[in-house]
Design a protein around this motif. Structure first.
Motif, PDB file in Angstrom:
ATOM      1  N   GLY A 187       0.803  -1.213   0.000  1.00 15.94           N
ATOM      2  CA  GLY A 187       0.000   0.000   0.000  1.00 15.94           C
ATOM      3  C   GLY A 187       0.837   1.264   0.000  1.00 15.94           C
ATOM      4  O   GLY A 187       0.314   2.347   0.252  1.00 15.94           O
ATOM      5  N   LEU A 188       2.142   1.146  -0.254  1.00 17.25           N
ATOM      6  CA  LEU A 188       3.027   2.307  -0.272  1.00 17.25           C
ATOM      7  C   LEU A 188       3.440   2.702  -1.683  1.00 17.25           C
ATOM      8  O   LEU A 188       3.734   3.864  -1.940  1.00 17.25           O
ATOM      9  N   GLY A 189       3.507   1.709  -2.594  1.00 15.58           N
ATOM     10  CA  GLY A 189       4.014   1.974  -3.940  1.00 15.58           C
ATOM     11  C   GLY A 189       3.212   3.030  -4.681  1.00 15.58           C
ATOM     12  O   GLY A 189       3.778   3.921  -5.321  1.00 15.58           O
ATOM     13  N   LEU A 190       1.876   2.959  -4.606  1.00 13.06           N
ATOM     14  CA  LEU A 190       1.054   3.923  -5.322  1.00 13.06           C
ATOM     15  C   LEU A 190       1.159   5.317  -4.690  1.00 13.06           C
ATOM     16  O   LEU A 190       1.117   6.330  -5.397  1.00 13.06           O
ATOM     17  N   ALA A 191       1.274   5.382  -3.365  1.00 13.57           N
ATOM     18  CA  ALA A 191       1.454   6.676  -2.706  1.00 13.57           C
ATOM     19  C   ALA A 191       2.758   7.328  -3.161  1.00 13.57           C
ATOM     20  O   ALA A 191       2.813   8.538  -3.423  1.00 13.57           O
ATOM     21  N   ILE A 192       3.823   6.522  -3.282  1.00 13.19           N
ATOM     22  CA  ILE A 192       5.101   7.061  -3.741  1.00 13.19           C
ATOM     23  C   ILE A 192       5.016   7.486  -5.205  1.00 13.19           C
ATOM     24  O   ILE A 192       5.529   8.542  -5.596  1.00 13.19           O
ATOM     25  N   ALA A 193       4.358   6.682  -6.038  1.00 14.33           N
ATOM     26  CA  ALA A 193       4.200   7.031  -7.453  1.00 14.33           C
ATOM     27  C   ALA A 193       3.450   8.350  -7.604  1.00 14.33           C
ATOM     28  O   ALA A 193       3.810   9.197  -8.430  1.00 14.33           O
ATOM     29  N   HIS A 194       2.397   8.540  -6.810  1.00 14.21           N
ATOM     30  CA  HIS A 194       1.634   9.783  -6.872  1.00 14.21           C
ATOM     31  C   HIS A 194       2.506  10.972  -6.476  1.00 14.21           C
ATOM     32  O   HIS A 194       2.466  12.039  -7.110  1.00 14.21           O
ATOM     33  N   ALA A 195       3.319  10.814  -5.410  1.00 17.69           N
ATOM     34  CA  ALA A 195       4.190  11.899  -4.962  1.00 17.69           C
ATOM     35  C   ALA A 195       5.237  12.244  -6.019  1.00 17.69           C
ATOM     36  O   ALA A 195       5.559  13.418  -6.234  1.00 17.69           O
ATOM     37  N   ILE A 196       5.786  11.220  -6.690  1.00 24.13           N
ATOM     38  CA  ILE A 196       6.803  11.472  -7.717  1.00 24.13           C
ATOM     39  C   ILE A 196       6.197  12.211  -8.906  1.00 24.13           C
ATOM     40  O   ILE A 196       6.785  13.166  -9.436  1.00 24.13           O
ATOM     41  N   ALA A 197       5.021  11.778  -9.362  1.00 21.45           N
ATOM     42  CA  ALA A 197       4.370  12.455 -10.490  1.00 21.45           C
ATOM     43  C   ALA A 197       4.070  13.913 -10.156  1.00 21.45           C
ATOM     44  O   ALA A 197       4.296  14.815 -10.974  1.00 21.45           O
ATOM     45  N   LYS A 198       3.591  14.159  -8.953  1.00 17.73           N
ATOM     46  CA  LYS A 198       3.277  15.522  -8.547  1.00 17.73           C
ATOM     47  C   LYS A 198       4.544  16.367  -8.471  1.00 17.73           C
ATOM     48  O   LYS A 198       4.551  17.551  -8.843  1.00 17.73           O
ATOM     49  N   ALA A 199       5.644  15.778  -7.960  1.00 16.10           N
ATOM     50  CA  ALA A 199       6.904  16.524  -7.848  1.00 16.10           C
ATOM     51  C   ALA A 199       7.448  16.915  -9.213  1.00 16.10           C
ATOM     52  O   ALA A 199       8.173  17.907  -9.334  1.00 16.10           O
ATOM     53  N   HIS A 200       7.116  16.183 -10.279  1.00 21.11           N
ATOM     54  CA  HIS A 200       7.568  16.503 -11.636  1.00 21.11           C
ATOM     55  C   HIS A 200       6.582  17.388 -12.395  1.00 21.11           C
ATOM     56  O   HIS A 200       6.719  17.571 -13.608  1.00 21.11           O
ATOM     57  N   GLY A 201       5.601  17.929 -11.692  1.00 17.62           N
ATOM     58  CA  GLY A 201       4.621  18.785 -12.351  1.00 17.62           C
ATOM     59  C   GLY A 201       3.588  18.008 -13.147  1.00 17.62           C
ATOM     60  O   GLY A 201       2.899  18.590 -13.986  1.00 17.62           O
TER      61      GLY A 201
END
Length: 417
Positions: free
Chosen positions: A379-393
């Motif tokens: 349940g952590l992988g998708l949270a990290i993916a969302h944070a990375i996408a947001k950090a790249h605009g």
């Protein structure tokens, strides 16, 4: 010891009440005193004008005066000709100030209206004792009013301050009773004034703290659960290796389990430190080459065109790995496909799987920590993916139904120039 809010409120309004009451009584006294003096002056001036006119016409003017007024006549050198009240004799310097029109002069114990006539200097005098007595009675009445109104107003101010401060005191007591173990909202129903908005803000803060504490408990419980299972497996295979050092299958399984634990700890650290959103090492990234590397590791299908973005290759590779691993857990390697194409000024990356789908009630919180899909996982992988996408605009979204789930990641393309 500092004063309470109610005490400060009471003292402040009590001081204002003292100033207002004193000023009001003082102004009322001065107003009445001025009115009495003006009335006496008006009477003397009126009588002096009548008598002076009578003397100019050769008539006796004594009978023209009102009661309580004494008539005096002086020669030009100040010698008295008629002195009906010896106590009211005017000094010569004052007589020299006589004019054709009557003027009023105040002396000790009496007031005099002085006017110049053909017969000499005419002075009409009146005792000021009645005025002083009236003013003395007025001052006594005002003092009695002050001694009555000040305690009465002070008592009313105390009740008003107590009533006004009661909601704040109740809120302060309720807030003081809260602790990390007690975060329930303050049960106060107040109007939408400053106190009411303050209690609402505190209640919102308490709810946020309670939710954060619950998330912390869930976080610790989930981490403990996720680490307990691979640790148990790892210990079991290490025990097999201890008994049989040649057991290569146990060694490989132990290595895979340790790798899974390493990835889990990295994901936890990334979320805890916010590394997924900060400290990006930006490069021109070939998304196609990056996606090919990720699908090669997982053994899934890929098709796409060469697109370039500005980003952190390590973070973007982590995003792809997490999305592909999520699909593999749900549908296996054969049921996962990755596509990359241009969509306007965006690079569109799609990870599709043919798994059982994601329940609709889970979709709104799918990218939160420990939000598990049907395929399991931490349940952590998708949270990290969302944070990375947001950090790249960019942005990430999901569409799911039984037999088909698609994760779409949009990243801004590098300008062609």
């Amino acid at each position: 010891m500092p004063l309470s809010f109610r005490s400060r409120l009471f003292l402040g309004f009590g001081f204002l009440w003292l100033l207002l009451l004193s000023a009001s009584l003082y102004l009322a006294g001065r107003r009445v005193e001025g009115s009495l003096r003006e009335r006496l002056e008006a009477t003397l001036l009126q009588d002096a004008a009548k008598v002076a006119e009578a003397y100019r016409q050769g008539r006796a003017g004594l009978l023209l005066t009102t009661g309580g007024v004494f008539l005096h006549l002086y020669r030009e050198d100040g010698e008295p000709l008629i002195l009906t009240e010896p106590r009211h004799r005017l000094p010569p310097p004052l007589l020299q100030r006589a004019r054709e029109a009557p003027r009023v002069f105040w002396q000790e114990g009496f007031a005099a209206a002085l006017v110049r006539t053909p017969l000499g200097l005419l002075a009409l005098t009146a005792d000021t004792a009645p005025v002083e007595e009236a003013l003395f009675a007025l001052r006594q009445a005002l003092l009695e009013a002050f001694l009555l109104l000040f305690p009465l107003g002070t008592g009313l101010l105390y009740l008003a301050a107590r009533f006004a401060a009661r909601p704040l005191e109740a809120a302060a007591q309720a807030i003081a009773a809260r602790s990390p173990e007690r975060l329930d909202p303050i049960p106060l129903s107040l109007p939408k004034d400053e106190f009411g908005r303050m209690v609402e803000a505190v209640n919102a803060l308490l709810r946020a703290l309670k939710e954060a504490k619950e998330r912390e408990r869930a976080f610790l419980a989930e981490v403990s659960h996720e680490l307990r299972t691979p640790l148990t497996v790892l210990l079991g295979h290490l025990d097999r290796l201890r008994r049989n050092p040649q057991d290569l299958e146990a060694l490989a399984t132990a290595q895979r389990t340790a790798e899974r634990m390493r990835r889990l700890v990295e994901d936890l650290l990334a979320l805890a430190r916010g590394e997924a959103e900060r400290s990006l090492n930006l490069f021109i990234v070939d998304l196609k080459a990056l996606a090919e590397e990720a699908v090669r590791e997982q053994g899934v299908g890929f098709q796409g065109e060469a697109l370039e973005v500005l980003g952190d290759p390590d973070r973007l590779l982590q995003l792809l790995r997490n999305l592909i691993a999520n699909g593999v857990r749900a549908a296996g390697k054969e049921g996962v496909g990755v596509r990359l194409r241009r969509e306007g000024d965006w690079a569109l990356l799609e990870v599709e799987d043919q798994g059982p789908g994601i329940p609709q009630d889970l979709l709104p919180r799918l990218f939160q920590r420990f939000a598990r899909g049907p395929g399991g996982g931490t349940g952590l992988g998708l949270a990290i993916a969302h944070a990375i996408a947001k950090a790249h605009g960019g942005e990430i979204e999901v569409e799911s139904q039984p037999g088909r789930t698609v994760f779409r990641v949009r990243l801004p393309l590098l300008p062609e120039e």
